[in-house]
Design a protein around this motif. Structure first.
Motif, mmCIF file in Angstrom:
data_model
loop_
_atom_site.group_PDB
_atom_site.id
_atom_site.type_symbol
_atom_site.label_atom_id
_atom_site.label_comp_id
_atom_site.label_asym_id
_atom_site.label_seq_id
_atom_site.Cartn_x
_atom_site.Cartn_y
_atom_site.Cartn_z
ATOM 1 N N HIS A 1 20.036 -46.317 -9.095
ATOM 2 C CA HIS A 1 19.977 -45.146 -9.885
ATOM 3 C C HIS A 1 21.260 -45.385 -11.047
ATOM 4 C CE1 HIS A 1 18.884 -41.375 -11.534
ATOM 5 N NE2 HIS A 1 19.966 -41.110 -11.554
ATOM 6 N N GLU A 2 22.169 -45.661 -10.647
ATOM 7 C CA GLU A 2 23.433 -45.834 -11.395
ATOM 8 C C GLU A 2 23.247 -46.812 -12.346
ATOM 9 O OE1 GLU A 2 26.965 -43.980 -12.938
ATOM 10 O OE2 GLU A 2 25.587 -43.119 -11.533
ATOM 11 N N LEU A 3 22.664 -48.070 -11.688
ATOM 12 C CA LEU A 3 22.694 -49.247 -12.383
ATOM 13 C C LEU A 3 21.669 -48.804 -13.802
ATOM 14 C CD1 LEU A 3 22.608 -52.067 -9.824
ATOM 15 C CD2 LEU A 3 24.494 -51.325 -11.391
ATOM 16 N N GLU A 4 20.590 -48.246 -13.592
ATOM 17 C CA GLU A 4 19.806 -47.930 -14.530
ATOM 18 C C GLU A 4 19.982 -46.835 -15.354
ATOM 19 O OE1 GLU A 4 16.212 -47.272 -11.902
ATOM 20 O OE2 GLU A 4 15.909 -49.217 -11.798
ATOM 21 N N ARG A 5 21.095 -46.314 -15.453
ATOM 22 C CA ARG A 5 21.523 -45.314 -16.229
ATOM 23 C C ARG A 5 21.356 -45.762 -17.783
ATOM 24 N NH1 ARG A 5 27.405 -42.709 -15.618
ATOM 25 N NH2 ARG A 5 27.863 -44.791 -16.094
ATOM 26 N N TYR A 6 21.152 -44.916 -18.559
ATOM 27 C CA TYR A 6 20.819 -44.897 -19.959
ATOM 28 C C TYR A 6 19.701 -45.835 -20.494
ATOM 29 C CZ TYR A 6 25.381 -42.861 -20.037
ATOM 30 O OH TYR A 6 26.604 -41.957 -19.772
ATOM 31 N N LEU A 7 19.165 -46.746 -19.323
ATOM 32 C CA LEU A 7 18.284 -47.613 -19.888
ATOM 33 C C LEU A 7 17.003 -46.898 -20.435
ATOM 34 C CD1 LEU A 7 18.474 -50.467 -17.547
ATOM 35 C CD2 LEU A 7 19.652 -50.262 -19.531
ATOM 36 N N SER A 8 16.656 -45.973 -19.772
ATOM 37 C CA SER A 8 15.438 -45.126 -20.199
ATOM 38 C C SER A 8 15.725 -44.552 -21.522
ATOM 39 C CB SER A 8 14.954 -44.050 -19.288
ATOM 40 O OG SER A 8 16.188 -43.069 -19.185
ATOM 41 N N THR A 9 16.876 -44.020 -21.961
ATOM 42 C CA THR A 9 17.235 -43.909 -23.281
ATOM 43 C C THR A 9 16.943 -45.071 -24.218
ATOM 44 O OG1 THR A 9 18.561 -42.148 -22.419
ATOM 45 C CG2 THR A 9 19.007 -42.587 -24.781
ATOM 46 N N LEU A 10 17.359 -46.056 -23.899
ATOM 47 C CA LEU A 10 17.493 -47.333 -24.726
ATOM 48 C C LEU A 10 15.840 -47.474 -25.038
ATOM 49 C CD1 LEU A 10 19.048 -49.520 -26.515
ATOM 50 C CD2 LEU A 10 18.805 -50.886 -24.282
ATOM 51 N N GLY A 11 14.972 -47.599 -23.948
ATOM 52 C CA GLY A 11 13.460 -47.834 -23.921
ATOM 53 C C GLY A 11 13.118 -46.807 -25.060
ATOM 54 N N THR A 12 13.275 -45.787 -24.850
ATOM 55 C CA THR A 12 12.775 -44.304 -25.688
ATOM 56 C C THR A 12 13.204 -44.656 -27.263
ATOM 57 O OG1 THR A 12 13.041 -42.813 -23.932
ATOM 58 C CG2 THR A 12 12.692 -42.070 -26.248
#
Length: 218
Positions: A101-112
Motif C-alpha cells: 500500500h505504501e509503495l503504491e502511494r500517489y500512483l492513483s493520483t498520477l493516473g488520475t
C-alpha cells in the motif's frame, strides 16, 4: 510562453497545476521506489547471520524493522517464527500488504492526472469553439481576428492537456511495473528466510521472551 498560456484561457491554470503535481509525484516516486531502499540484497543474509550467531534480540529486531520495507516484513515473520510456518507466512503477508500500500502511494493520483488532463484540454476546445460560433453569430465571418482567438484557445488547451497527459500516463505505467517488480522481490526474499528457518530450525536468542506486541511497542 506567457502569451501562449494567456491565450489558452482560464483552463490553462488547472492544466499547469496538474503538470506541477505530476512532476512532484514522479520525482518523489523515483526516489522512494529504489530497489536498494525497498529490498536490499543483504537483508536476508544479515538476518541469517544474526540467527546463527544467536545475536537476534529485540534490539536487532527493531533495527531490522526500521531498516527497510523488506526488513519490516522479515521482522513480522520472525516474531511469529515459533508459531509455525503457516503463522509466519500469515504475518509476512499481513505486513507485506501494508508495505505494498505504501509503495503504491500517489500512483492513483498520477493516473488520475493522466486521465483528466486530456478532458480539461477537450473542455478548452469546446469553450474555444463556442466562442468562435458566438462571434460568427454576432459579427459574421468577417472578423478574422476574433475567430482566430477562439480557435487558438481551443488548440492551445488541447495541446497543453495532451503534453501533460502523455508523460503522466507513461510514468504511471512505469511505476506500476516497478511496484510489481519490487513486490516480487519482497516475496522472493521473505520466502528465502521462511524456507531456511523451516529446513534448519534454530534458537532465536532473546526473542523467546519477546511478544509481537512488546516488539511493536518498542
Amino acid at each position: 510562453m506567457v502569451e501562449i498560456v494567456m491565450a489558452g484561457g482560464w483552463l490553462m491554470l488547472p492544466i499547469i497545476l496538474c503538470s506541477i503535481l505530476a512532476i512532484a509525484i514522479v520525482i518523489e516516486r523515483s526516489w522512494s521506489l529504489s530497489a536498494n531502499r525497498i529490498a536490499p540484497r543483504y537483508a536476508v543474509g544479515q538476518v541469517w547471520t544474526w540467527i546463527k550467531n544467536n545475536e537476534l534480540d529485540s534490539t536487532r529486531m527493531r533495527e531490522l524493522r526500521l531498516s527497510s520495507p523488506l526488513g519490516q516484513i522479515l521482522a513480522a515473520g520472525l516474531l511469529h517464527a515459533r508459531q509455525g510456518r503457516a503463522q509466519m507466512q500469515d504475518a509476512i503477508a499481513h505486513s507485506a500488504s501494508v508495505v505494498i500500500h505504501e509503495l503504491e502511494r500517489y500512483l492513483s493520483t498520477l493516473g488520475t492526472i493522466a486521465a483528466i488532463t486530456p478532458l480539461l484540454g477537450l473542455l478548452g476546445t469546446v469553450i474555444g469553439m463556442i466562442r468562435v460560433f458566438t462571434e460568427i453569430m454576432i459579427q459574421g465571418t468577417g472578423n478574422a481576428s476574433a475567430l482566430a482567438g477562439g480557435i487558438s484557445e481551443a488548440l492551445i488547451t488541447t495541446a497543453a492537456g495532451l503534453c501533460v497527459a502523455i508523460p503522466s500516463y507513461a510514468c504511471h505505467r512505469y511505476f506500476i511495473r516497478k511496484v510489481d517488480s519490487l513486490v516480487l522481490a519482497l516475496e522472493q526474499e521473505s520466502a528465502k528466510l521462511v524456507d531456511a528457518l523451516d529446513k534448519v530450525p534454530v534458537e532465536l536468542g532473546d526473542l523467546k521472551n519477546t511478544t509481537p506486541e512488546q516488539e511493536q511497542a518498542a
